[in-house]
Scaffold this active site. Structure first.
Site, PDB file in Angstrom:
ATOM      1  N   ASN A 146      -6.229  -3.840   6.259  1.00  0.00           N
ATOM      2  CA  ASN A 146      -5.599  -4.186   7.528  1.00  0.00           C
ATOM      3  C   ASN A 146      -4.173  -3.644   7.644  1.00  0.00           C
ATOM      4  OD1 ASN A 146      -4.915  -6.053   9.950  1.00  0.00           O
ATOM      5  ND2 ASN A 146      -3.479  -6.678   8.346  1.00  0.00           N
TER       6      ASN A 146
ATOM      7  N   ILE B 180       0.821  -1.214   0.000  1.00  0.00           N
ATOM      8  CA  ILE B 180       0.000   0.000   0.000  1.00  0.00           C
ATOM      9  C   ILE B 180       0.857   1.268   0.000  1.00  0.00           C
ATOM     10  CG2 ILE B 180      -1.869  -1.237   1.163  1.00  0.00           C
ATOM     11  CD1 ILE B 180      -1.355   0.685   3.593  1.00  0.00           C
TER      12      ILE B 180
ATOM     13  N   ARG C 232      -1.696  -9.752  20.439  1.00  0.00           N
ATOM     14  CA  ARG C 232      -0.285 -10.172  20.462  1.00  0.00           C
ATOM     15  C   ARG C 232       0.241 -10.296  19.030  1.00  0.00           C
ATOM     16  NH1 ARG C 232      -2.657 -13.267  24.363  1.00  0.00           N
ATOM     17  NH2 ARG C 232      -2.840 -15.126  23.044  1.00  0.00           N
TER      18      ARG C 232
ATOM     19  N   TYR D 142       0.444   7.591  15.980  1.00  0.00           N
ATOM     20  CA  TYR D 142      -0.398   6.427  15.691  1.00  0.00           C
ATOM     21  C   TYR D 142      -1.864   6.765  15.970  1.00  0.00           C
ATOM     22  CZ  TYR D 142      -2.295   1.687  15.888  1.00  0.00           C
ATOM     23  OH  TYR D 142      -3.058   0.555  15.671  1.00  0.00           O
TER      24      TYR D 142
ATOM     25  N   SER E 108      -8.404   1.631  15.371  1.00  0.00           N
ATOM     26  CA  SER E 108      -7.994   1.317  16.736  1.00  0.00           C
ATOM     27  C   SER E 108      -8.741   2.185  17.734  1.00  0.00           C
ATOM     28  CB  SER E 108      -6.495   1.550  16.903  1.00  0.00           C
ATOM     29  OG  SER E 108      -6.106   1.420  18.257  1.00  0.00           O
TER      30      SER E 108
END
Length: 272
Positions: free
Chosen positions: A85, A59, A227, A189, A135
């Site tokens: 994703n 991407i 994780r 982020y 998120s």
């Protein structure tokens, strides 16, 4: 009847690989695992008797996006499910200056993901599903922005162009070390995911307006703290557990009208 096709970006490991695994088991069609490099594709799915197709897709490379989009248009006439994703996050201990982290993180998580949507949304077939993996850090970050910024990110009339301008404004302010003064928190982020969730809402509204009869559902979601190489070994969720909400949204049944243009976590619509 044309084959149904699902495409997952960043599918070679972590949550992306888990999404591919689940779709191979649950989606009634062809599942494409896409990643930068075929050589790093995990053999675990083959060992489990699952056989997704592979297509190269980085991407960060606009040519790679346009090449992949042309492939899916020519071969299948479009795409039924798209899961965006692919994403990055700097480690907490990373010593890269904040302005570098801001530019690099927003490039992948917002600007390059937007490029994916620009080229793939026209390919989404009627009844299609689009899932942007965002998120909860994005919603937490939103609450820590200035009242002015919060109002714009939550506005029903914010345009994609305005949003792009805000994301660039953050990067530019970070380069001058003026982002806090400009109303932004200290998390590249988080800002990138605030932008991605807001972009999802904008594009969902546009789909409803421009393709009202196609019943396409587009949402952003949080997989949880998982994780992965990105999130570290202390996270409570396994990648397969992290895949649950993205896969739920990818497989919303035919005729469903909601959720659409929402931020979803644990299969529940969250307040934005």
């Amino acid at each position: 009847m044309a084959a149904r096709v699902a495409v997952v970006t960043g599918g070679n490991k972590g949550i992306g690989l888990a999404i591919v695994r689940a779709l191979c088991k649950q989606f009634g069609g062809i599942v494409y695992l896409t990643a930068r490099d075929a050589a790093i594709i995990s053999l675990t799915l083959a060992a489990e008797g699952l056989s997704p197709m592979f297509h190269q897709l980085d991407i960060n490379d606009l040519n790679s996006i346009t090449t992949a989009a042309a492939y899916f248009k020519d071969k299948y006439g479009g795409v039924d499910v798209l899961v965006n994703n692919a994403g990055i996050a700097f480690k907490v201990a990373d010593t890269a200056p904040f302005d570098v982290q801001a530019e690099v993180t927003l490039k992948t998580n917002f600007f390059d993901t937007r490029n994916m949507l620009t080229h793939f949304l026209p390919l989404i077939k009627a009844g299609g599903r689009v899932v942007n993996v965002s998120s909860f850090v994005g919603s937490r970050t939103l609450n820590n922005c200035s009242p002015e910024l919060q109002a714009r990110f939550r506005s029903e009339d914010i345009t994609e162009e305005e949003l792009v301008g805000l994301m660039q404004r953050f990067v530019d302010a970070a380069k001058k070390n003026e982002h806090k003064k400009d109303g932004w928190p200290e998390t590249a982020y988080g800002v990138s995911k605030t932008g991605l969730t807001t972009l999802s809402m904008i594009q969902a509204r546009r789909l409803s307006k421009e393709r009202p009869n196609d019943q396409i559902l587009l949402n952003a979601c949080c997989p949880g703290w998982v994780r992965t190489d990105m999130a570290g070994p202390k996270a409570p969720k396994s990648p397969d557990e992290g895949a649950v909400t993205p896969v739920y949204l990818a497989l919303l049944p035919p005729g469903a009208t909601e959720p659409h243009g929402k931020f979803v976590s644990e299969k529940e619509v969250q307040t934005w």
